[in-house]
Write a protein that holds these residues in place. Structure first.
Motif, mmCIF file in Angstrom:
data_model
loop_
_atom_site.group_PDB
_atom_site.id
_atom_site.type_symbol
_atom_site.label_atom_id
_atom_site.label_comp_id
_atom_site.label_asym_id
_atom_site.label_seq_id
_atom_site.Cartn_x
_atom_site.Cartn_y
_atom_site.Cartn_z
ATOM 1 N N GLY A 1 1.124 -1.652 -0.319
ATOM 2 C CA GLY A 1 0.322 0.208 -0.092
ATOM 3 C C GLY A 1 1.200 1.017 -0.118
ATOM 4 N N LEU A 2 1.937 1.541 1.006
ATOM 5 C CA LEU A 2 2.693 2.177 0.856
ATOM 6 C C LEU A 2 3.649 2.481 -0.277
ATOM 7 N N LEU A 3 4.245 1.743 -0.491
ATOM 8 C CA LEU A 3 5.204 1.683 -1.259
ATOM 9 C C LEU A 3 5.292 1.879 -2.851
ATOM 10 N N PRO B 1 5.921 6.821 -2.266
ATOM 11 C CA PRO B 1 6.174 7.722 -1.313
ATOM 12 C C PRO B 1 7.586 8.029 -2.447
ATOM 13 N N ARG B 2 8.172 9.453 -1.655
ATOM 14 C CA ARG B 2 9.316 9.645 -2.697
ATOM 15 C C ARG B 2 10.403 10.623 -1.757
ATOM 16 N N ALA B 3 11.512 10.503 -0.957
ATOM 17 C CA ALA B 3 12.487 11.237 -0.492
ATOM 18 C C ALA B 3 12.148 12.724 -0.407
ATOM 19 N N GLY B 4 11.797 12.904 0.282
ATOM 20 C CA GLY B 4 11.256 14.564 1.424
ATOM 21 C C GLY B 4 9.777 13.974 1.358
ATOM 22 N N ASP B 5 9.123 13.853 0.899
ATOM 23 C CA ASP B 5 7.185 13.576 1.220
ATOM 24 C C ASP B 5 7.404 13.353 2.706
ATOM 25 N N THR B 6 5.489 14.788 2.521
ATOM 26 C CA THR B 6 5.691 14.760 3.855
ATOM 27 C C THR B 6 4.545 13.002 3.718
ATOM 28 N N VAL B 7 4.346 12.595 5.235
ATOM 29 C CA VAL B 7 3.422 11.153 4.533
ATOM 30 C C VAL B 7 2.770 11.771 5.923
ATOM 31 N N VAL B 8 1.425 11.361 5.809
ATOM 32 C CA VAL B 8 0.214 11.045 6.953
ATOM 33 C C VAL B 8 0.058 9.843 7.218
#
Length: 339
Positions: A140-142, A147-154
């Motif tokens: 689900g995440l990957l 996601p990319r380096a530097g993203d804000t993930v909630v």
């Protein structure tokens, strides 16, 4: 097998709930232990998984999992010991994980189980971080949320089995991570032990948008949604351009009898060009083994931490399930059926 019980306790689905399930939706009975047919295993259940999606199976309509019929023996993922084998690939005493029943003994299809070879990792982890919740977090995440380096993930439901793994995987991918959880104990666990950058106690916070503005001042690039409800309403209002939303669960609505109407989310999706995608972990079944191997490496190295809330006794399985809806668990909720 020596040490087998003479009878098999099992929980049946007694009635369909209206709103939040109650204890009278479950009925405990005893039968003779079942006998496996060719290609099957009789498993002495050591640990049983209870999961929010099971609420959907209590309804009288199809969802992504087939509904239970009143009188059915309840189903759930189990990890246990082979008591009798009718498949040459498994022998008495082997440890396996797969779909079974809320019972002391469960007959399972040998083709549908995975062999468990625990080292320092305790068996309950194979129903959590090394089981379906871990795989849901991984894919689900990957893959869904990308996601990319530097993203804000909630992450909502961040102290649960899926959410706690999601947040740690996001950190391993160079992201800033903010989690929603329901107690100060849980938020402290997220930040102090799991490495989340910030956490929000949704029970003691009145204004979720203000809390997000403080903990995620640059907006949200990835939202991993396990909950829905007002938390999601607030997060959608803070999405950045090209944000990705992975919808894994909606536990805030599982006991709703009607469809709740809240703030409309589509204007936020339109303005940000966000991608919103629901997913089922079963979509990725051909790659389960590879995901589990990678999760095992992170667990063994200490980069991926996990916790299980263990409720002792098969007789307490309904209480363990109902506790999911009041936030009783930290990490994965499991039932210890036998030592």
């Amino acid at each position: 097998m020596s040490g087998m019980r003479e009878t098999n306790r099992q929980w049946r689905f007694a009635k369909r709930p209206q709103g939040t399930p109650t204890s009278d939706c479950f009925e405990l009975g005893e039968r003779d232990p079942p006998t496996p047919a060719a290609g099957e295993l009789l498993v002495r259940v050591r640990y049983l998984s209870v999961d929010p999606y099971m609420r959907g199976r209590m309804r009288d309509r199809e969802s992504y999992a087939a509904p239970w019929e009143v009188g059915d023996v309840l189903q759930g993922r189990v990890v246990g010991e082979v008591a009798e084998s009718e498949d040459e690939a498994y022998a008495e005493g082997d440890l396996v994980a797969g779909m079974g029943t809320w019972a002391d003994y469960s007959v399972v299809d040998a083709d549908g189980v995975t062999r468990v070879t625990p080292g320092e990792t305790a068996l309950p982890a194979y129903l959590g971080v090394l089981g379906m919740p871990g795989r849901a977090a991984y894919f689900g995440l990957l893959e869904v949320a990308d996601p990319r380096a530097g993203d804000t993930v909630v992450v909502s439901g961040a102290a649960g089995a899926v959410g706690s793994t999601v947040g740690q995987l996001a950190k391993l991918n160079g992201c800033r991570v903010v989690g929603f959880a329901g107690t100060d104990e849980k938020t402290s666990w997220l930040t102090d032990e799991l490495g989340f950058d910030a956490a929000i106690n949704y029970e003691s916070t009145e204004d979720y948008r203000a809390a997000l503005a403080d903990r995620a001042p640059d907006g949200v690039d990835v939202y991993f949604d396990n909950v829905g409800g007002p938390i999601s309403d607030a997060v959608f209002a803070t999405l950045n351009v090209d944000a990705r939303v992975a919808v894994c669960g909606q536990i805030a609505h599982y006991n709703d009898e009607g469809v709740p109407t809240g703030p409309r989310k589509l204007p936020a999706v339109l303005g940000t060009r966000a991608t919103v995608r629901g997913f089922l972990v079963g979509d990725f079944e051909p790659r389960f083994d590879a995901a589990t191997e990678r999760l095992e490496r992170w667990v063994d190295s200490g980069e991926l931490r996990h916790r299980e809330t263990v409720v002792e006794g098969l007789e307490n399985a309904p209480d363990a399930f109902l506790g999911l809806f009041s936030g009783d668990n930290v990490g994965k909720q499991v039932v210890e059926v036998s030592a």
